[in-house]
Design a protein around this motif. Structure first.
Motif, PDB file in Angstrom:
ATOM      1  N   LEU A   1       5.171  -6.778 -13.657  1.00 39.93           N
ATOM      2  CA  LEU A   1       3.820  -6.279 -13.930  1.00 39.93           C
ATOM      3  C   LEU A   1       3.555  -6.320 -15.433  1.00 39.93           C
ATOM      4  O   LEU A   1       4.350  -5.827 -16.223  1.00 39.93           O
ATOM      5  CB  LEU A   1       3.729  -4.842 -13.399  1.00 39.93           C
ATOM      6  CG  LEU A   1       2.521  -3.977 -13.724  1.00 39.93           C
ATOM      7  CD1 LEU A   1       1.257  -4.562 -13.115  1.00 39.93           C
ATOM      8  CD2 LEU A   1       2.756  -2.559 -13.184  1.00 39.93           C
ATOM      9  N   TRP A   2       2.420  -6.938 -15.829  1.00 40.06           N
ATOM     10  CA  TRP A   2       2.124  -6.998 -17.265  1.00 40.06           C
ATOM     11  C   TRP A   2       0.770  -6.419 -17.647  1.00 40.06           C
ATOM     12  O   TRP A   2       0.473  -6.298 -18.828  1.00 40.06           O
ATOM     13  CB  TRP A   2       2.241  -8.428 -17.786  1.00 40.06           C
ATOM     14  CG  TRP A   2       1.271  -9.416 -17.199  1.00 40.06           C
ATOM     15  CD1 TRP A   2      -0.008  -9.663 -17.609  1.00 40.06           C
ATOM     16  CD2 TRP A   2       1.517 -10.300 -16.104  1.00 40.06           C
ATOM     17  NE1 TRP A   2      -0.580 -10.645 -16.836  1.00 40.06           N
ATOM     18  CE2 TRP A   2       0.339 -11.059 -15.899  1.00 40.06           C
ATOM     19  CE3 TRP A   2       2.612 -10.530 -15.277  1.00 40.06           C
ATOM     20  CZ2 TRP A   2       0.234 -12.020 -14.903  1.00 40.06           C
ATOM     21  CZ3 TRP A   2       2.506 -11.488 -14.289  1.00 40.06           C
ATOM     22  CH2 TRP A   2       1.329 -12.220 -14.111  1.00 40.06           C
ATOM     23  N   SER A   3      -0.072  -6.073 -16.687  1.00 41.69           N
ATOM     24  CA  SER A   3      -1.338  -5.425 -17.030  1.00 41.69           C
ATOM     25  C   SER A   3      -1.642  -4.339 -16.000  1.00 41.69           C
ATOM     26  O   SER A   3      -2.117  -4.656 -14.906  1.00 41.69           O
ATOM     27  CB  SER A   3      -2.486  -6.445 -17.079  1.00 41.69           C
ATOM     28  OG  SER A   3      -3.714  -5.799 -17.407  1.00 41.69           O
ATOM     29  N   PRO A   4      -1.310  -3.092 -16.370  1.00 44.27           N
ATOM     30  CA  PRO A   4      -0.693  -2.636 -17.618  1.00 44.27           C
ATOM     31  C   PRO A   4       0.798  -2.976 -17.665  1.00 44.27           C
ATOM     32  O   PRO A   4       1.411  -3.201 -16.625  1.00 44.27           O
ATOM     33  CB  PRO A   4      -0.923  -1.123 -17.587  1.00 44.27           C
ATOM     34  CG  PRO A   4      -1.017  -0.792 -16.126  1.00 44.27           C
ATOM     35  CD  PRO A   4      -1.666  -1.968 -15.473  1.00 44.27           C
ATOM     36  N   MET A   5       1.373  -3.022 -18.873  1.00 46.51           N
ATOM     37  CA  MET A   5       2.751  -3.478 -19.048  1.00 46.51           C
ATOM     38  C   MET A   5       3.750  -2.531 -18.389  1.00 46.51           C
ATOM     39  O   MET A   5       3.635  -1.314 -18.483  1.00 46.51           O
ATOM     40  CB  MET A   5       3.072  -3.611 -20.541  1.00 46.51           C
ATOM     41  CG  MET A   5       4.477  -4.135 -20.824  1.00 46.51           C
ATOM     42  SD  MET A   5       4.875  -5.715 -19.999  1.00 46.51           S
ATOM     43  CE  MET A   5       3.853  -6.843 -20.939  1.00 46.51           C
TER      44      MET A   5
ATOM     45  N   SER B   1     -13.028   3.883 -14.184  1.00 46.02           N
ATOM     46  CA  SER B   1     -13.489   2.519 -14.447  1.00 46.02           C
ATOM     47  C   SER B   1     -12.734   1.520 -13.572  1.00 46.02           C
ATOM     48  O   SER B   1     -11.809   1.876 -12.842  1.00 46.02           O
ATOM     49  CB  SER B   1     -13.284   2.167 -15.923  1.00 46.02           C
ATOM     50  OG  SER B   1     -11.900   2.094 -16.225  1.00 46.02           O
ATOM     51  N   LYS B   2     -13.129   0.260 -13.672  1.00 48.92           N
ATOM     52  CA  LYS B   2     -12.425  -0.807 -12.971  1.00 48.92           C
ATOM     53  C   LYS B   2     -11.372  -1.411 -13.904  1.00 48.92           C
ATOM     54  O   LYS B   2     -11.569  -1.484 -15.111  1.00 48.92           O
ATOM     55  CB  LYS B   2     -13.398  -1.889 -12.511  1.00 48.92           C
ATOM     56  CG  LYS B   2     -14.379  -1.431 -11.443  1.00 48.92           C
ATOM     57  CD  LYS B   2     -15.256  -2.588 -10.986  1.00 48.92           C
ATOM     58  CE  LYS B   2     -16.268  -2.121  -9.940  1.00 48.92           C
ATOM     59  NZ  LYS B   2     -15.602  -1.672  -8.704  1.00 48.92           N
ATOM     60  N   HIS B   3     -10.276  -1.846 -13.316  1.00 51.53           N
ATOM     61  CA  HIS B   3      -9.221  -2.480 -14.110  1.00 51.53           C
ATOM     62  C   HIS B   3      -8.561  -3.564 -13.273  1.00 51.53           C
ATOM     63  O   HIS B   3      -8.309  -3.379 -12.080  1.00 51.53           O
ATOM     64  CB  HIS B   3      -8.171  -1.454 -14.541  1.00 51.53           C
ATOM     65  CG  HIS B   3      -7.042  -2.059 -15.328  1.00 51.53           C
ATOM     66  ND1 HIS B   3      -7.191  -2.485 -16.631  1.00 51.53           N
ATOM     67  CD2 HIS B   3      -5.750  -2.328 -14.979  1.00 51.53           C
ATOM     68  CE1 HIS B   3      -6.041  -2.984 -17.057  1.00 51.53           C
ATOM     69  NE2 HIS B   3      -5.155  -2.905 -16.080  1.00 51.53           N
ATOM     70  N   LYS B   4      -8.276  -4.701 -13.907  1.00 55.77           N
ATOM     71  CA  LYS B   4      -7.562  -5.778 -13.228  1.00 55.77           C
ATOM     72  C   LYS B   4      -6.062  -5.595 -13.424  1.00 55.77           C
ATOM     73  O   LYS B   4      -5.556  -5.712 -14.537  1.00 55.77           O
ATOM     74  CB  LYS B   4      -8.000  -7.144 -13.763  1.00 55.77           C
ATOM     75  CG  LYS B   4      -9.361  -7.589 -13.268  1.00 55.77           C
ATOM     76  CD  LYS B   4      -9.659  -9.006 -13.707  1.00 55.77           C
ATOM     77  CE  LYS B   4     -11.019  -9.464 -13.173  1.00 55.77           C
ATOM     78  NZ  LYS B   4     -11.327 -10.851 -13.595  1.00 55.77           N
ATOM     79  N   VAL B   5      -5.389  -5.291 -12.341  1.00 54.72           N
ATOM     80  CA  VAL B   5      -3.934  -5.172 -12.367  1.00 54.72           C
ATOM     81  C   VAL B   5      -3.359  -6.574 -12.202  1.00 54.72           C
ATOM     82  O   VAL B   5      -3.667  -7.267 -11.229  1.00 54.72           O
ATOM     83  CB  VAL B   5      -3.434  -4.243 -11.246  1.00 54.72           C
ATOM     84  CG1 VAL B   5      -1.912  -4.123 -11.283  1.00 54.72           C
ATOM     85  CG2 VAL B   5      -4.081  -2.867 -11.369  1.00 54.72           C
ATOM     86  N   GLU B   6      -2.527  -7.002 -13.144  1.00 53.22           N
ATOM     87  CA  GLU B   6      -1.983  -8.357 -13.122  1.00 53.22           C
ATOM     88  C   GLU B   6      -0.464  -8.296 -13.008  1.00 53.22           C
ATOM     89  O   GLU B   6       0.205  -7.627 -13.799  1.00 53.22           O
ATOM     90  CB  GLU B   6      -2.405  -9.117 -14.380  1.00 53.22           C
ATOM     91  CG  GLU B   6      -3.921  -9.284 -14.467  1.00 53.22           C
ATOM     92  CD  GLU B   6      -4.362 -10.068 -15.687  1.00 53.22           C
ATOM     93  OE1 GLU B   6      -3.568 -10.179 -16.644  1.00 53.22           O
ATOM     94  OE2 GLU B   6      -5.492 -10.580 -15.683  1.00 53.22           O
ATOM     95  N   PHE B   7       0.060  -9.007 -12.021  1.00 53.01           N
ATOM     96  CA  PHE B   7       1.493  -8.964 -11.770  1.00 53.01           C
ATOM     97  C   PHE B   7       1.931 -10.256 -11.099  1.00 53.01           C
ATOM     98  O   PHE B   7       1.107 -11.070 -10.671  1.00 53.01           O
ATOM     99  CB  PHE B   7       1.859  -7.756 -10.900  1.00 53.01           C
ATOM    100  CG  PHE B   7       1.150  -7.689  -9.576  1.00 53.01           C
ATOM    101  CD1 PHE B   7       1.732  -8.205  -8.428  1.00 53.01           C
ATOM    102  CD2 PHE B   7      -0.110  -7.114  -9.473  1.00 53.01           C
ATOM    103  CE1 PHE B   7       1.082  -8.144  -7.200  1.00 53.01           C
ATOM    104  CE2 PHE B   7      -0.774  -7.043  -8.252  1.00 53.01           C
ATOM    105  CZ  PHE B   7      -0.174  -7.565  -7.110  1.00 53.01           C
ATOM    106  N   GLN B   8       3.243 -10.436 -10.999  1.00 53.86           N
ATOM    107  CA  GLN B   8       3.795 -11.624 -10.362  1.00 53.86           C
ATOM    108  C   GLN B   8       4.795 -11.240  -9.279  1.00 53.86           C
ATOM    109  O   GLN B   8       5.689 -10.427  -9.503  1.00 53.86           O
ATOM    110  CB  GLN B   8       4.504 -12.522 -11.375  1.00 53.86           C
ATOM    111  CG  GLN B   8       5.064 -13.806 -10.756  1.00 53.86           C
ATOM    112  CD  GLN B   8       5.795 -14.680 -11.760  1.00 53.86           C
ATOM    113  OE1 GLN B   8       7.020 -14.667 -11.827  1.00 53.86           O
ATOM    114  NE2 GLN B   8       5.035 -15.446 -12.549  1.00 53.86           N
ATOM    115  N   GLN B   9       4.621 -11.843  -8.105  1.00 59.02           N
ATOM    116  CA  GLN B   9       5.654 -11.792  -7.075  1.00 59.02           C
ATOM    117  C   GLN B   9       6.651 -12.876  -7.479  1.00 59.02           C
ATOM    118  O   GLN B   9       6.412 -14.058  -7.308  1.00 59.02           O
ATOM    119  CB  GLN B   9       5.057 -12.069  -5.695  1.00 59.02           C
ATOM    120  CG  GLN B   9       6.049 -11.920  -4.560  1.00 59.02           C
ATOM    121  CD  GLN B   9       5.478 -12.414  -3.240  1.00 59.02           C
ATOM    122  OE1 GLN B   9       5.094 -13.570  -3.124  1.00 59.02           O
ATOM    123  NE2 GLN B   9       5.417 -11.539  -2.247  1.00 59.02           N
TER     124      GLN B   9
END
Length: 287
Positions: free
Chosen positions: A5-9, A49-57
């Motif tokens: 997970l990098w967003s948030p770190m 607020s809205k937030h884009k959670v960014e991660f990698q499987q």
């Protein structure tokens, strides 16, 4: 299997340069046995607020008998317990047909409308796969965050998004095109991610009767020796349970364990529709 997970770190170290990266493997609930402190790095976000959670499987462990899920949850506190977490978004796992698949997700969520100085956002991969049950079948990744108050802190529903999902769900229910690929199958592919100037292309060989697959992939021309610019061959024998991952440029060959064989199928009948209709903005598989 692994998730980063990098967003948030995420807490601890971060590395997605290879499939099966150590920093993406955390099984002990609730946060992979990584505790936080008041001095730990903390991402500041706006409550409500809205937030884009960014991660990698970082590896895919789709289990046909009982497909897994990926969920995003939230808890207040420095090191909350498992029971403190509330799931705020969930999506289905998908059949990547290759364990060594790194899939990037960007999922927009509504953050809780409750300011907090110390809180945690967590992403879990609930694989349900018994072959991954060394310390359970769930993989955890936690991020330390802070939710700040604003003058206008109203949690709004995205009506347009709801209509799109409703429309897609209707199409899914009425779609008569559920199908599986032929028992023996060869297919060329290419994949482009403009945001990071990435392009991959290759060939997939599929043999249902032998329960074997082979994949050749060239990333960004294949002149280097990393997953960003290398040339790789993958051999998968689901009878022996072994997968070989060969880096052509540096001559190294890594051995991975395989999960169960899955027929390569599409549609509701084969549980391969809900993944695509979840509220995701982008998915980017990287082989």
């Amino acid at each position: 299997m692994h998730i980063c997970l990098w967003s948030p770190m995420q807490r601890g170290t971060f590395d997605i340069s290879t499939p099966g990266a150590h920093s993406c493997y955390h099984k002990i609930a609730p946060c992979g046995n990584i505790n936080s402190s008041s001095s730990s790095p903390r991402t500041s976000l706006v409550a409500g607020s809205k937030h884009k959670v960014e991660f990698q499987q970082n590896l895919n462990h789709y289990y046909t008998i009982k497909p897994g899920t990926i969920d995003i949850s939230f808890a207040v506190g420095l090191n909350p317990s498992e029971n403190d977490f509330t799931v705020i978004h969930s999506l289905s796992d998908y059949n990547a047909m290759n364990q060594i698949t790194q899939t990037n997700f960007s999922v927009e969520i509504n953050l809780p409308n409750q300011p907090c100085d110390e809180c945690v956002l967590r992403v879990r991969y609930l694989s349900n796969n018994p072959l991954e049950d060394d310390h359970g079948t769930v993989f955890h990744q936690c991020s330390d965050i802070k939710l700040t108050q604003t003058l206008i802190n109203i949690k709004r529903k995205d009506k347009e998004q709801e209509k799109r999902v409703e429309s897609m769900n209707k199409e899914r229910q009425e779609d008569p095109h559920d199908c599986c690929i032929p028992e023996s199958y060869v297919n060329s592919f290419f994949h482009i991610i403009p945001a990071i100037d990435f392009r991959s292309e290759g060939v997939i060989y599929y043999d249902k009767k032998a329960k074997q697959m082979r994949v050749t992939v060239v990333n960004n021309g294949g002149r280097g020796n990393t997953t960003y610019d290398g040339l790789f061959h993958m051999w998968m024998n689901f009878t022996s349970g072994k997968q070989y991952y060969y880096n052509y440029r540096n001559g190294t060959c890594d051995l991975y364990g395989l999960d169960y064989w899955n027929d390569w199928c599409f549609g509701n009948k084969y549980n391969q529709s809900s993944f695509w209709f979840d509220k995701m903005k982008n998915t980017s598989p990287v082989y």
